[in-house]
Design a protein around this motif. Structure first.
Motif, short mmCIF file in Angstrom:
data_model
loop_
_atom_site.label_atom_id
_atom_site.label_comp_id
_atom_site.label_asym_id
_atom_site.label_seq_id
_atom_site.Cartn_x
_atom_site.Cartn_y
_atom_site.Cartn_z
N LYS A 114 -25.21 -21.44 -9.15
CA LYS A 114 -24.00 -21.68 -8.36
C LYS A 114 -24.28 -21.50 -6.87
O LYS A 114 -23.88 -22.33 -6.05
CB LYS A 114 -22.91 -20.71 -8.81
CG LYS A 114 -21.61 -20.83 -8.02
CD LYS A 114 -20.57 -19.85 -8.56
CE LYS A 114 -19.27 -19.92 -7.76
NZ LYS A 114 -18.25 -18.99 -8.30
N ALA A 118 -24.36 -24.30 -3.69
CA ALA A 118 -23.50 -24.12 -2.51
C ALA A 118 -24.30 -24.20 -1.22
O ALA A 118 -23.82 -24.75 -0.22
CB ALA A 118 -22.77 -22.78 -2.61
N GLN A 148 -14.49 -31.31 -1.53
CA GLN A 148 -13.45 -30.30 -1.81
C GLN A 148 -12.07 -30.82 -1.41
O GLN A 148 -11.09 -30.65 -2.15
CB GLN A 148 -13.74 -29.00 -1.05
CG GLN A 148 -15.01 -28.29 -1.51
CD GLN A 148 -16.21 -28.62 -0.65
OE1 GLN A 148 -16.44 -29.77 -0.33
NE2 GLN A 148 -16.96 -27.59 -0.27
N ILE A 194 -17.22 -31.31 -6.90
CA ILE A 194 -16.68 -30.01 -7.29
C ILE A 194 -16.20 -30.05 -8.73
O ILE A 194 -15.76 -31.08 -9.23
CB ILE A 194 -15.52 -29.55 -6.37
CG1 ILE A 194 -14.38 -30.58 -6.39
CG2 ILE A 194 -16.01 -29.30 -4.96
CD1 ILE A 194 -13.09 -30.06 -5.78
N SER A 195 -16.30 -28.92 -9.39
CA SER A 195 -15.79 -28.81 -10.75
C SER A 195 -14.26 -28.74 -10.71
O SER A 195 -13.66 -28.59 -9.64
CB SER A 195 -16.35 -27.56 -11.43
OG SER A 195 -15.76 -26.39 -10.84
N LYS A 197 -12.67 -26.33 -11.50
CA LYS A 197 -12.37 -24.99 -11.00
C LYS A 197 -12.56 -24.89 -9.49
O LYS A 197 -12.30 -23.84 -8.90
CB LYS A 197 -13.28 -23.96 -11.68
CG LYS A 197 -13.09 -23.83 -13.18
CD LYS A 197 -14.08 -22.81 -13.74
CE LYS A 197 -13.95 -22.66 -15.24
NZ LYS A 197 -14.94 -21.67 -15.78
N GLU A 199 -15.58 -25.32 -7.95
CA GLU A 199 -16.93 -24.85 -7.62
C GLU A 199 -17.82 -26.03 -7.23
O GLU A 199 -17.75 -27.11 -7.82
CB GLU A 199 -17.54 -24.12 -8.82
CG GLU A 199 -16.78 -22.87 -9.21
CD GLU A 199 -17.26 -22.29 -10.52
OE1 GLU A 199 -17.33 -21.05 -10.63
OE2 GLU A 199 -17.56 -23.07 -11.46
N THR A 201 -20.87 -28.34 -7.18
CA THR A 201 -21.89 -28.70 -8.16
C THR A 201 -22.66 -29.90 -7.64
O THR A 201 -22.06 -30.94 -7.35
CB THR A 201 -21.27 -29.04 -9.53
OG1 THR A 201 -20.27 -30.04 -9.35
CG2 THR A 201 -20.64 -27.81 -10.17
#
Length: 468
Positions: A114, A118, A148, A194-195, A197, A199, A201
């Motif tokens: 992760k 990032a 995002q 982004i996932s 959630k 996050e 990726t």
């Protein structure tokens, strides 16, 4: 509306970057531009991970290197002091986030998938900011959006994500598409999404091509343009074969196989999203923007040429698992393959005979694969063997699976040069046949195959009888 991808090779050095911004101002209005990091920046970011893990005192000097690099480029290519200041402010905010990542890494002492994702995608964010502010300085109403803010959703797999096309389609049509009504062009950092959630990726190294394809598919774009420093695909690498010819059109299948087997023009997964929406890809040369470029679509060019191109990769090695009767003894292949998969190793191909199973790996994975199989208990094999000094030579064309005599011509061409074939695979793909050769035989092998299929009399040589 088009989606345009600008790669890192087009963002190398101030003169090249300036040329790209001028080209964008005249050729990209009304479109979405997906960008890679400036050339070399991703490597700097990854190097910073090790520095952060070693000593927190190295973090700020490393941040300063990245800040100075991008600001020095901005001062050379931006036409407005106010735009330089605006970029500096936005860049500083992004650098603060990177700083927090590095200090967090130093505090935990552990690099997670992760955290790696990032950090490694920050270069694309810097690049999108740089180019959007530069176009503003040229009088263009440009803006940048991140995955995002626009909702470029993925399946959430770190380091090797796949676009969640239904979710991304819904999101981008409510965020990115309306923004195109306000701005002349919008820059998007490639390489990651982004996932669900939220996050970060990444799509894997070189995944900005795939990111651009994902955006194009989500928006149902009219076209995906990939801006490179070449006109498109060739019948062979012109560095090896000066008489290599330009290829006008490829199918999605042919493009994917060429990319997988070594042609570096596109990331191998680029065709996946656009294929679902039947969106054409066009390779455009930034040094010759009016040239046609190779067109990639569902249908291949109708031609007598069964073989479209010859490509290669030297990033290949073989792990041979020797055992008696592996072809009919149940369980051996499963045991060995499961151990390799559980170790997180990517098996590129498998060929099995009665006495041996051969696994193809990237060179960087062969030692770990060997060590993994050594640990299996009870031992299900007689011996293990590694081979490194190999190259994979592939011929690609959709006519391969429906034509007789292709493999025979290849074998004859190779044999006439006194080259020994270590392994051949023909059948898993309808558009590719590949050989494994000793590294020292690469040049002879490429020239032999190219002379067989593409030199004088090529139409006669490639008019191979179709399979009845």
């Amino acid at each position: 509306m088009k989606v345009i991808k600008i790669g890192g090779g087009c963002l190398k050095g101030i003169p090249t970057i300036r040329h790209i911004t001028e080209l964008t101002s005249t050729h990209a209005k009304g479109h979405v531009i997906v960008v890679s990091a400036l050339y070399g920046v991703t490597d700097i970011l990854i190097d910073g991970i090790q520095k952060a893990l070693q000593d927190e005192e190295k973090i700020m000097p490393h941040i300063e290197v990245l800040l100075r690099l991008h600001l020095s480029v901005a001062r050379f290519i931006m036409k407005s002091e106010s735009c330089i200041q605006g970029f500096h402010q936005d860049l500083s905010g992004a650098m603060k986030q990177l700083e927090r990542y590095y200090y967090g890494l130093n505090f935990t002492g552990e690099l997670t998938p992760k955290m790696k994702d990032a950090i490694s995608c920050m270069g694309e964010r810097f690049s999108a900011l740089l180019l959007s502010w530069t176009l503003q300085s040229l009088g263009v109403a440009a803006a940048s959006m991140t995955p995002q803010t626009m909702g470029l959703y993925t399946d959430g797999k770190f380091g090797d994500a796949t676009i969640d096309l239904p979710a991304a389609t819904e999101s981008l049509n409510s965020t990115l598409k309306p923004a195109l009504q306000t701005y002349d062009m919008i820059f998007i950092p490639g390489f990651y999404g982004i996932s669900l959630k939220g996050e970060i990726t990444t799509f894997g190294r070189g995944g900005s091509d795939y990111a651009a394809a994902a955006v194009a598919a989500a928006l149902s774009a009219d076209l995906l343009e990939i801006w490179k420093d070449v006109d498109g695909f060739m019948t062979a690498n012109p560095k090896f074969v000066p008489q290599a010819a330009f290829i006008n059109r490829l199918s999605y299948e042919e493009c994917a196989e060429l990319s997988y087997f070594g042609a570096s023009i596109l990331h191998p997964r680029t065709v996946e999203p656009v294929r679902q929406r039947n969106i054409e890809i066009v390779i455009k040369n930034t040094l010759n923007p009016d040239a046609q470029g190779t067109i990639i679509s569902e249908k291949s060019e109708q031609s007598d040429l069964v073989i479209k191109s010859i490509t290669y990769t030297d990033d290949v090695s073989i792990l041979k698992v020797h055992a008696s009767g592996v072809g009919y003894r149940p369980g051996i292949l499963s045991i060995v393959a499961s151990a390799l998969t559980d170790a997180g190793l990517n098996i590129r191909s498998v060929v099995a005979t009665q006495t041996c199973i051969s696994f193809l790996f990237s060179k960087k994975d062969i030692d770990e694969a060997y060590a993994t199989l050594e640990k299996i208990r009870p031992v299900p094999y007689r011996a293990l063997e590694k081979e490194r000094e190999l190259v994979l030579l592939a011929i690609v064309g959709e006519g391969l699976s429906s034509s007789k005599g292709v493999a025979a011509r290849c074998f004859s061409a190779i044999a006439e040069q006194g080259i020994n074939v270590e392994m051949i695979s023909f059948g898993p793909s309808k558009a590719a046949l590949y050989f494994l050769l000793k590294q020292e035989d690469l040049h002879k092998g490429i020239h032999a195959l190219h002379a067989t299929f593409f030199t004088a009399g090529k139409a006669d040589k490639q008019t191979i009888a179709p399979v009845s």
